[in-house]
Design an enzyme around this catalytic site. Structure first.
Site, mmCIF file in Angstrom:
data_model
loop_
_atom_site.group_PDB
_atom_site.id
_atom_site.type_symbol
_atom_site.label_atom_id
_atom_site.label_comp_id
_atom_site.label_asym_id
_atom_site.label_seq_id
_atom_site.Cartn_x
_atom_site.Cartn_y
_atom_site.Cartn_z
ATOM 1 N N SER A 124 0.838 -1.209 0.000
ATOM 2 C CA SER A 124 0.000 0.000 0.000
ATOM 3 C C SER A 124 0.865 1.248 0.000
ATOM 4 C CB SER A 124 -0.879 -0.008 1.263
ATOM 5 O OG SER A 124 -1.469 1.252 1.482
ATOM 6 N N TYR A 148 -1.467 -0.696 11.125
ATOM 7 C CA TYR A 148 -1.786 -1.266 9.795
ATOM 8 C C TYR A 148 -0.631 -0.979 8.833
ATOM 9 C CZ TYR A 148 -3.308 -1.077 4.994
ATOM 10 O OH TYR A 148 -3.347 -1.214 3.633
ATOM 11 N N LYS A 152 2.329 -3.552 6.813
ATOM 12 C CA LYS A 152 2.720 -3.554 5.391
ATOM 13 C C LYS A 152 4.234 -3.367 5.272
ATOM 14 C CE LYS A 152 -1.355 -3.994 3.461
ATOM 15 N NZ LYS A 152 -1.737 -5.264 2.813
#
Ligand code: WQD
Length: 331
Positions: A124, A148, A152
């Site tokens: 992302s 979050y 990643k």
């Protein structure tokens, strides 16, 4: 090729499964429906009229994965399965680290045990943190501001270390910008559980009368109209980027990283205006305070994916807004 798609009934996963099937690949989906539901399987069949295999289970469960790999001759894996709500990750960091890292480690270990080394990871643009200049290139500094985003970043690091340790691995990291829209059939699309965190599904609920207005998080950013600017990309264009990535990694070993974005930035107000214009609907909104952690602007330099993958986003903002509403108004 036979491609294992984890999280294949999710928003981006289901659209990628459709494009894989229509490109002639065989597909095996694994999903536990933690953020989707089984009706998506029927929709994929209706759209493609193609066979595929589905196993319900948790990607963190190595025994489940070993069973799948014992039954299926997998050639490549696209890994979507993972939790992805920024706010929830701040409230429940352990759940995010356990699930997102645990599932990836389990999957990579079972792949290695079965001599499967072709891996595409759903990363992302959040790994770029707050970029100092725009557009964003793949070699920009990386950082995270929430659990979050850290998952990643950490998974990218795991994959970089894995690639260095064994040249049999062929890995592609795809850094998504802001996926929106839906398949033209209106049969699959973005349907988050509960109140949407992301702007487009929220706008859709206002446009279809479920909510009364959009809450615009800040209009005092240093942008064209003061609201946040993002690189919105049609989910079908994003899905096709995965097809190109699979084809690329078969030809090119090692680890490669690509931005999947359009290179164009649209503000929140511009997005709202496009939804209204394209669909002839009202979208009332109110300006509120900034959302903590948001950045002013973020959009990609997609030239590396253009050059190396032969991939380019083809659908513009109007098609994204039309397809998003076509899906939302059918539900
Ligand atoms: C877009 C713009 C908000 C909601 C996140 C994740 C990223 C990826 C995509 C998973 C911003 C504004 C939003 C609302 C608003 N997710 N907004 N009112 O934050 O760019 O990216 O989703 O991979 O990793 O970080 O997307 O849609 O939440 O916000 O005004 O109700 O819309 O301030 O400017 P974001 P978003």
């Amino acid at each position: 090729m036979k491609v294992l798609v984890t999280g294949g009934t999710g928003y981006i996963g289901s659209h990628t499964v459709v494009e894989l099937l229509e490109s002639g690949h065989e597909v095996v989906i694994v999903d536990n429906f933690s953020n989707s539901d089984s009706s998506v399987l029927d929709k994929i069949s209706m759209i493609t009229d193609k066979e595929f295999t589905f196993y319900e289970g948790d990607v963190c469960d190595k025994k489940f994965l070993e069973d799948v790999f014992s039954k299926e001759k997998i050639n490549a894996v696209i890994h979507f399965a993972g939790y992805k709500a920024v706010g929830e990750s701040v409230e429940k960091p352990l759940m995010y680290y356990q699930n997102n890292l645990g599932s990836t480690l389990a999957l990579l270990e079972v792949m290695e045990a079965n001599n499967v080394y072709n891996f595409v990871f759903s990363s992302s643009a959040t790994v770029y943190g707050k970029p100092s200049t725009l557009p964003i290139k793949e070699d920009f500094p990386l950082s995270a501001t929430n659990p979050y985003g850290y998952t990643k970043l950490m998974i990218e690091q795991i994959l970089k270390d894995l690639s260095k340790s064994n040249d049999k691995w062929n890995i592609v990291l795809l850094r998504y910008f802001n996926p929106i829209g839906a398949h033209e059939s209106g049969l699959i699309g973005e349907q988050p559980n509960g109140i949407p965190n992301n702007i487009m599904p929220y706008i859709m609920r206002v446009a279809t009368g479920q909510y009364d207005k959009v809450h615009v998080f800040g209009n005092d950013y240093d942008t064209k109209d003061g609201t946040g600017v993002r690189d919105y990309i049609h989910v079908v264009d994003l899905a096709n980027g995965h097809i190109k990535a699979i084809e690329y990694l078969i030809e090119n070993g090692g680890l490669s990283i690509f931005n999947l974005g359009t290179g164009n930035g649209y503000s929140v107000l511009e997005l709202i205006e496009n939804v209204k214009k394209v669909n002839n609907v009202e979208v009332p909104y109110v300006i509120e305070d900034r959302r903590p952690g948001d950045i002013a602007a973020c959009y990609a330099d997609p030239s590396l994916a253009n050059e190396k993958l032969g991939w380019k986003a083809e659908r513009g903002i109007e098609e994204m807004c039309k397809d998003a509403y076509n899906f939302a108004s059918k539900k």
